[in-house]
Motif scaffolding. Structure first.
Motif, PDB file in Angstrom:
ATOM      1  N   PHE A 124       0.819  -1.214  -0.121  1.00  0.00           N
ATOM      2  CA  PHE A 124      -0.083   0.039  -0.117  1.00  0.00           C
ATOM      3  C   PHE A 124       0.778   1.355  -0.097  1.00  0.00           C
ATOM      4  O   PHE A 124       0.595   2.265  -0.799  1.00  0.00           O
ATOM      5  N   VAL A 125       1.732   1.306   0.802  1.00  0.00           N
ATOM      6  CA  VAL A 125       2.717   2.697   1.026  1.00  0.00           C
ATOM      7  C   VAL A 125       3.468   2.631  -0.133  1.00  0.00           C
ATOM      8  O   VAL A 125       3.584   3.871  -0.821  1.00  0.00           O
ATOM      9  N   ARG A 126       3.913   1.605  -1.005  1.00  0.00           N
ATOM     10  CA  ARG A 126       4.774   1.852  -2.163  1.00  0.00           C
ATOM     11  C   ARG A 126       3.602   2.440  -3.239  1.00  0.00           C
ATOM     12  O   ARG A 126       4.282   3.342  -3.929  1.00  0.00           O
ATOM     13  N   LEU A 128       1.243   4.344  -2.730  1.00  0.00           N
ATOM     14  CA  LEU A 128       0.913   5.884  -2.284  1.00  0.00           C
ATOM     15  C   LEU A 128       1.843   6.662  -2.646  1.00  0.00           C
ATOM     16  O   LEU A 128       1.841   7.848  -3.106  1.00  0.00           O
ATOM     17  N   ILE A 129       3.210   6.119  -2.691  1.00  0.00           N
ATOM     18  CA  ILE A 129       4.429   7.122  -2.838  1.00  0.00           C
ATOM     19  C   ILE A 129       4.480   7.060  -4.228  1.00  0.00           C
ATOM     20  O   ILE A 129       4.871   8.241  -5.153  1.00  0.00           O
ATOM     21  N   GLU A 130       4.475   6.255  -4.936  1.00  0.00           N
ATOM     22  CA  GLU A 130       4.335   6.080  -6.484  1.00  0.00           C
ATOM     23  C   GLU A 130       3.460   7.009  -7.089  1.00  0.00           C
ATOM     24  O   GLU A 130       3.813   7.930  -8.197  1.00  0.00           O
ATOM     25  N   ALA A 131       2.136   7.119  -6.598  1.00  0.00           N
ATOM     26  CA  ALA A 131       1.305   8.210  -7.000  1.00  0.00           C
ATOM     27  C   ALA A 131       1.523   9.774  -6.513  1.00  0.00           C
ATOM     28  O   ALA A 131       0.837  10.564  -6.744  1.00  0.00           O
ATOM     29  N   GLY A 132       2.572   9.819  -5.727  1.00  0.00           N
ATOM     30  CA  GLY A 132       3.244  10.985  -5.137  1.00  0.00           C
ATOM     31  C   GLY A 132       2.466  11.642  -4.081  1.00  0.00           C
ATOM     32  O   GLY A 132       2.568  12.854  -3.606  1.00  0.00           O
ATOM     33  N   HIS A 133       2.173  10.706  -3.192  1.00  0.00           N
ATOM     34  CA  HIS A 133       1.245  11.076  -1.896  1.00  0.00           C
ATOM     35  C   HIS A 133       2.316  10.486  -0.758  1.00  0.00           C
ATOM     36  O   HIS A 133       2.065   9.428  -0.528  1.00  0.00           O
ATOM     37  N   LEU A 134       3.047  11.365  -0.711  1.00  0.00           N
ATOM     38  CA  LEU A 134       4.347  10.883   0.590  1.00  0.00           C
ATOM     39  C   LEU A 134       3.681  10.963   1.732  1.00  0.00           C
ATOM     40  O   LEU A 134       2.915  11.919   2.282  1.00  0.00           O
ATOM     41  N   PRO A 135       3.693   9.913   2.565  1.00  0.00           N
ATOM     42  CA  PRO A 135       3.098   9.843   3.965  1.00  0.00           C
ATOM     43  C   PRO A 135       3.776  10.415   5.175  1.00  0.00           C
ATOM     44  O   PRO A 135       3.344  10.848   6.157  1.00  0.00           O
ATOM     45  N   ALA A 136       5.132  10.392   4.844  1.00  0.00           N
ATOM     46  CA  ALA A 136       6.067  11.163   5.807  1.00  0.00           C
ATOM     47  C   ALA A 136       5.542  12.472   6.150  1.00  0.00           C
ATOM     48  O   ALA A 136       5.190  13.450   5.344  1.00  0.00           O
ATOM     49  N   ALA A 155       2.933   0.073   8.464  1.00  0.00           N
ATOM     50  CA  ALA A 155       3.623   0.396   7.232  1.00  0.00           C
ATOM     51  C   ALA A 155       3.635   2.076   7.094  1.00  0.00           C
ATOM     52  O   ALA A 155       4.631   2.767   6.781  1.00  0.00           O
ATOM     53  N   LEU A 156       2.582   2.721   7.381  1.00  0.00           N
ATOM     54  CA  LEU A 156       2.581   4.372   7.507  1.00  0.00           C
ATOM     55  C   LEU A 156       3.399   4.804   8.408  1.00  0.00           C
ATOM     56  O   LEU A 156       3.929   5.733   8.170  1.00  0.00           O
ATOM     57  N   ALA A 257      -6.187  -1.520  -6.124  1.00  0.00           N
ATOM     58  CA  ALA A 257      -5.298  -2.417  -6.952  1.00  0.00           C
ATOM     59  C   ALA A 257      -3.667  -2.064  -6.835  1.00  0.00           C
ATOM     60  O   ALA A 257      -2.783  -3.038  -6.921  1.00  0.00           O
ATOM     61  N   HIS A 258      -3.617  -0.844  -6.661  1.00  0.00           N
ATOM     62  CA  HIS A 258      -1.966  -0.381  -6.132  1.00  0.00           C
ATOM     63  C   HIS A 258      -1.390  -1.200  -5.060  1.00  0.00           C
ATOM     64  O   HIS A 258      -0.296  -1.671  -5.300  1.00  0.00           O
ATOM     65  N   MET A 259      -2.107  -1.726  -4.238  1.00  0.00           N
ATOM     66  CA  MET A 259      -1.537  -2.275  -3.183  1.00  0.00           C
ATOM     67  C   MET A 259      -1.155  -3.574  -3.596  1.00  0.00           C
ATOM     68  O   MET A 259      -0.039  -3.987  -2.933  1.00  0.00           O
ATOM     69  N   LEU A 260      -1.939  -4.392  -4.420  1.00  0.00           N
ATOM     70  CA  LEU A 260      -1.472  -5.914  -4.863  1.00  0.00           C
ATOM     71  C   LEU A 260      -0.422  -5.507  -5.871  1.00  0.00           C
ATOM     72  O   LEU A 260       0.413  -6.452  -5.965  1.00  0.00           O
TER      73      LEU A 260
END
Length: 285
Positions: A124-126, A128-136, A155-156, A257-260
């Motif tokens: 999921f985090v990968r 999220l980051i690939e889509a440009g939404h950094l959780p940091a 993971a978040l 779908a991004h998570m899988l």
């Protein structure tokens, strides 16, 4: 006549030497793992097949124990609602799975023991980051503290989320998850029955709501701040009612779908598929 192109979406043959993998869930119609892993087996030239297994919670332990006694079964994937139960049945689990309190993949080790891992969170985090939404540094609300939600929570926080708010009607489940998270990330996670959605940078739906057309939204979109990211973990339908409504209101969205999709390489390494592709005979076979 045009040449016949083989369909690599499924094994071209199954024989007595075919290795087995299973994905267990209730329901299983929505699972995408067979459509990803079976073509991977074919591309790598591995004589293996992943099959969906529909099992209800009351029967899960019995089915799990039966499958793990099957000598040509090399791996098990687990989806809703069995991830927490699978952790309790595994012989050993990774630190990430222990923190999440759930597993979504198990492999048979050379000594016959079953090791559990959880890739939901990092997948999921990968995405999220690939889509440009950094959780940091972000304030994140997570709806749902089940197997997927627990893994995503860990993971978040590992990815640097500043504050994580958990919401689930099962209060005991929330408290248990918070206790595990507190051991690794003290003071950064809380549980709220009514989270402050207007203060969130990212809101994640990790509940089953949205799998059926008549499901209500898991939270009020009207309460969100402008440009708050709305993410869903549901794979099917891809475009949930929640995501459609969020996009219509101008919110950036992230599909389940991004998570899988980002777990495929993790599965490949976890199940040692490259070794099998090179002709390495696993010791347990």
């Amino acid at each position: 006549m045009e040449p016949v192109v083989p369909d690599v979406s499924a094994p071209t043959r199954i024989s007595g030497s075919t290795r087995l993998y299973a994905v267990l869930g209730d329901p299983v119609e929505q699972v995408r793992a067979p459509s990803l892993l079976n073509p991977l087996f074919a591309r790598l030239g591995i004589d293996a097949v992943l099959l969906p297994v529909h099992v209800e919670p009351v029967d899960f332990a019995g089915v799990f124990h039966g499958l793990t006694q099957t000598k040509n079964l090399d791996g098990i994937l687990v989806t809703i609602p069995h991830k927490a139960a699978a952790l309790r049945l595994a012989d050993e689990v990774s630190p990430a799975a222990a923190a999440a309190g759930a597993v979504n993949a198990l492999r048979r080790e050379p000594d016959g023991r079953w090791r559990g891992e959880n890739f939901d969170g990092i997948g999921f985090v990968r995405g999220l980051i690939e889509a440009g939404h950094l959780p940091a540094g972000k304030r994140i609300v997570l709806m749902g503290a089940g197997g997927a939600g627990s893994a995503i929570a860990a993971a978040l926080l590992s990815a640097g989320a500043a504050q994580l708010t958990l919401c689930d009607p099962d209060v005991a489940k929330v408290h248990g998850l918070l206790a595990r998270l507190e051991e690794h990330w003290p003071g950064r996670a809380t549980g709220e029955a009514k989270p402050a959605l207007d203060e969130a940078d990212i809101v994640v739906n990790a509940t089953p709501l949205g799998m059926r057309a008549d499901d209500p939204h898991p939270f009020s979109l009207r309460a969100l701040a402008p440009r708050c990211v709305v993410a869903d973990v549901i794979m099917k339908p891809r475009e949930t009612a929640l995501l459609r409504s969020a996009a219509a209101l101008g919110h950036p969205v992230l599909h389940g779908a991004h998570m899988l999709d980002h777990q495929l390489d993790l599965y490949r390494a976890f199940f040692r598929l490259d070794e099998s592709a090179r002709g390495c005979e696993p010791p347990h076979r």
